[in-house]
Design a protein around this motif. Structure first.
Motif, PDB file in Angstrom:
ATOM      1  N   THR A   2       8.162  17.037   1.003  1.00 13.54           N
ATOM      2  CA  THR A   2       8.431  15.824   0.523  1.00 13.54           C
ATOM      3  C   THR A   2       7.661  14.922   1.800  1.00 13.54           C
ATOM      4  O   THR A   2       7.814  14.890   2.705  1.00 13.54           O
ATOM      5  CB  THR A   2       9.838  15.472   0.148  1.00 13.54           C
ATOM      6  N   ALA A   3       6.643  14.062   1.004  1.00  7.69           N
ATOM      7  CA  ALA A   3       6.012  13.164   1.763  1.00  7.69           C
ATOM      8  C   ALA A   3       6.957  11.840   2.354  1.00  7.69           C
ATOM      9  O   ALA A   3       7.948  11.600   1.286  1.00  7.69           O
ATOM     10  CB  ALA A   3       4.817  12.772   1.082  1.00  7.69           C
ATOM     11  N   THR A   4       6.811  11.521   3.204  1.00 10.54           N
ATOM     12  CA  THR A   4       7.493  10.485   3.875  1.00 10.54           C
ATOM     13  C   THR A   4       6.897   9.071   3.123  1.00 10.54           C
ATOM     14  O   THR A   4       5.595   8.540   2.885  1.00 10.54           O
ATOM     15  CB  THR A   4       7.275  10.123   5.299  1.00 10.54           C
ATOM     16  N   ILE A   5       7.814   8.135   2.382  1.00  9.24           N
ATOM     17  CA  ILE A   5       7.276   7.305   1.524  1.00  9.24           C
ATOM     18  C   ILE A   5       6.737   6.157   2.626  1.00  9.24           C
ATOM     19  O   ILE A   5       7.439   5.680   3.553  1.00  9.24           O
ATOM     20  CB  ILE A   5       8.252   6.489   0.728  1.00  9.24           C
ATOM     21  N   LYS A   6       5.303   5.564   2.332  1.00 11.98           N
ATOM     22  CA  LYS A   6       4.769   4.448   3.428  1.00 11.98           C
ATOM     23  C   LYS A   6       4.933   3.256   2.651  1.00 11.98           C
ATOM     24  O   LYS A   6       4.273   3.265   1.401  1.00 11.98           O
ATOM     25  CB  LYS A   6       3.460   5.185   3.647  1.00 11.98           C
ATOM     26  N   ARG A 111      -3.831   7.204  -2.883  1.00 11.50           N
ATOM     27  CA  ARG A 111      -3.359   8.571  -3.026  1.00 11.50           C
ATOM     28  C   ARG A 111      -3.236   8.953  -4.672  1.00 11.50           C
ATOM     29  O   ARG A 111      -3.292   7.975  -5.554  1.00 11.50           O
ATOM     30  CB  ARG A 111      -2.050   8.802  -2.531  1.00 11.50           C
ATOM     31  N   ASP A 137      -3.176  14.920  -4.454  1.00 11.43           N
ATOM     32  CA  ASP A 137      -2.367  14.963  -3.404  1.00 11.43           C
ATOM     33  C   ASP A 137      -0.958  15.728  -3.960  1.00 11.43           C
ATOM     34  O   ASP A 137      -0.336  16.320  -3.114  1.00 11.43           O
ATOM     35  CB  ASP A 137      -1.766  13.683  -2.910  1.00 11.43           C
ATOM     36  N   GLU A 160       6.951  10.549  -5.038  1.00 15.33           N
ATOM     37  CA  GLU A 160       7.727  10.770  -3.968  1.00 15.33           C
ATOM     38  C   GLU A 160       6.683  11.828  -3.328  1.00 15.33           C
ATOM     39  O   GLU A 160       6.710  11.771  -1.995  1.00 15.33           O
ATOM     40  CB  GLU A 160       8.931  11.614  -4.229  1.00 15.33           C
ATOM     41  N   ARG A 161       6.001  12.733  -3.997  1.00 16.36           N
ATOM     42  CA  ARG A 161       5.110  13.763  -3.385  1.00 16.36           C
ATOM     43  C   ARG A 161       4.094  13.224  -2.846  1.00 16.36           C
ATOM     44  O   ARG A 161       3.491  13.535  -1.766  1.00 16.36           O
ATOM     45  CB  ARG A 161       4.942  14.912  -4.543  1.00 16.36           C
ATOM     46  N   CYS A 162       3.450  11.860  -3.266  1.00 17.72           N
ATOM     47  CA  CYS A 162       2.604  11.199  -2.935  1.00 17.72           C
ATOM     48  C   CYS A 162       2.995  10.444  -1.523  1.00 17.72           C
ATOM     49  O   CYS A 162       2.231   9.743  -0.555  1.00 17.72           O
ATOM     50  CB  CYS A 162       1.995  10.301  -3.838  1.00 17.72           C
ATOM     51  N   GLY A 163       4.332  10.090  -1.271  1.00 17.96           N
ATOM     52  CA  GLY A 163       4.796   9.317  -0.399  1.00 17.96           C
ATOM     53  C   GLY A 163       4.381   7.694  -0.501  1.00 17.96           C
ATOM     54  O   GLY A 163       4.250   6.912   0.443  1.00 17.96           O
TER      55      GLY A 163
END
Length: 236
Positions: A2-6, A111, A137, A160-163
């Protein structure tokens, strides 16, 4: 992973059928043929409005009975989707302007994700058949979430997966159930009228633009928009 949300990230999340490709008429034809084999006559327009965005097993249980097991619906889904791919394969192509639009989005550091109710075989058929998967992504389909649209699950997982936080995501859809799923996810939506006219989406306050295809879209204007709009050609 899971990517970190930015906090500053932005994302476009695309429905697949009817949005990336203009194929919903072929899905409807395959459903009608599927039900005809079972002695059921289905109204195509009414069926689309009631089911577009729902997962196959949900549709099967609605129309053929809640008694169906997971194994039953899996076999029925496979039959129906094989019909669809046979019908649509000679016509497989992206909606006008799509590839240019996502190239511009990548240049703008947006993204990209696909969030679809389609089963894995149809995702392969479309994204790999058109060599599009490499641009995204994240790709989220029916196999990744328990509930189909209008539940927001598929869009929330894509974000979520895109962050990227939901409020910084814009969904591209062609069906009311999909736009409702975006609304429940806290996301703005762009509607493409590949399948239904603009008035079919009048009730949704999260729709920021209605357009015929991707040639009518401007990335900066979309992210700046918080109000419903209709492209000039769509208003004519």
């Amino acid at each position: 992973m899971t990517a970190t949300i930015k906090a500053g990230g932005r994302a476009f999340i695309f429905d697949m059928d009817g949005t990336i490709v203009d194929n919903m008429a072929f899905h409807t034809k395959s459903w009608l043929a599927f039900f005809e084999r079972r002695g059921q006559a289905i109204d195509g327009d009414e069926f689309f409005r009631a089911t577009a965005g729902r997962q196959g097993h949900e549709i099967m249980r609605t129309y053929l009975g809640e008694h169906l097991t997971k194994e039953d619906t899996a076999l029925l889904d496979a039959e129906k989707e094989e019909l669809y791919r046979e019908l649509y394969a000679p016509h497989l192509e992206t909606v006008a302007g799509f590839e240019q639009f996502i190239a511009a989005a990548q240049e703008a550091d947006v993204r990209l994700a696909v969030a679809t109710a389609a089963p894995p075989a149809n995702i392969v058929f479309t994204l790999d058949g058109l060599d599009l998967r490499r641009h995204f992504d994240a790709v989220v389909g029916a196999a990744d979430v328990a509930r189909g649209k209008p539940n927001p699950d598929v869009f929330l997982l894509a974000a979520e997966r895109c962050g990227v936080p939901p409020e910084h995501c814009i969904v591209f859809e062609d069906a009311p159930l999909g736009v409702e799923a975006a609304r429940r996810a806290g996301m703005r939506a762009v509607v493409l009228t590949t399948t239904l006219p603009a008035e079919a989406f009048a009730e949704f306050d999260n729709v920021i633009l209605v357009a015929r295809d991707f040639t009518e879209l401007n990335i900066d204007a979309l992210f700046a928009s918080g109000a419903v709009a209709t492209s000039p050609t769509e208003a004519e």
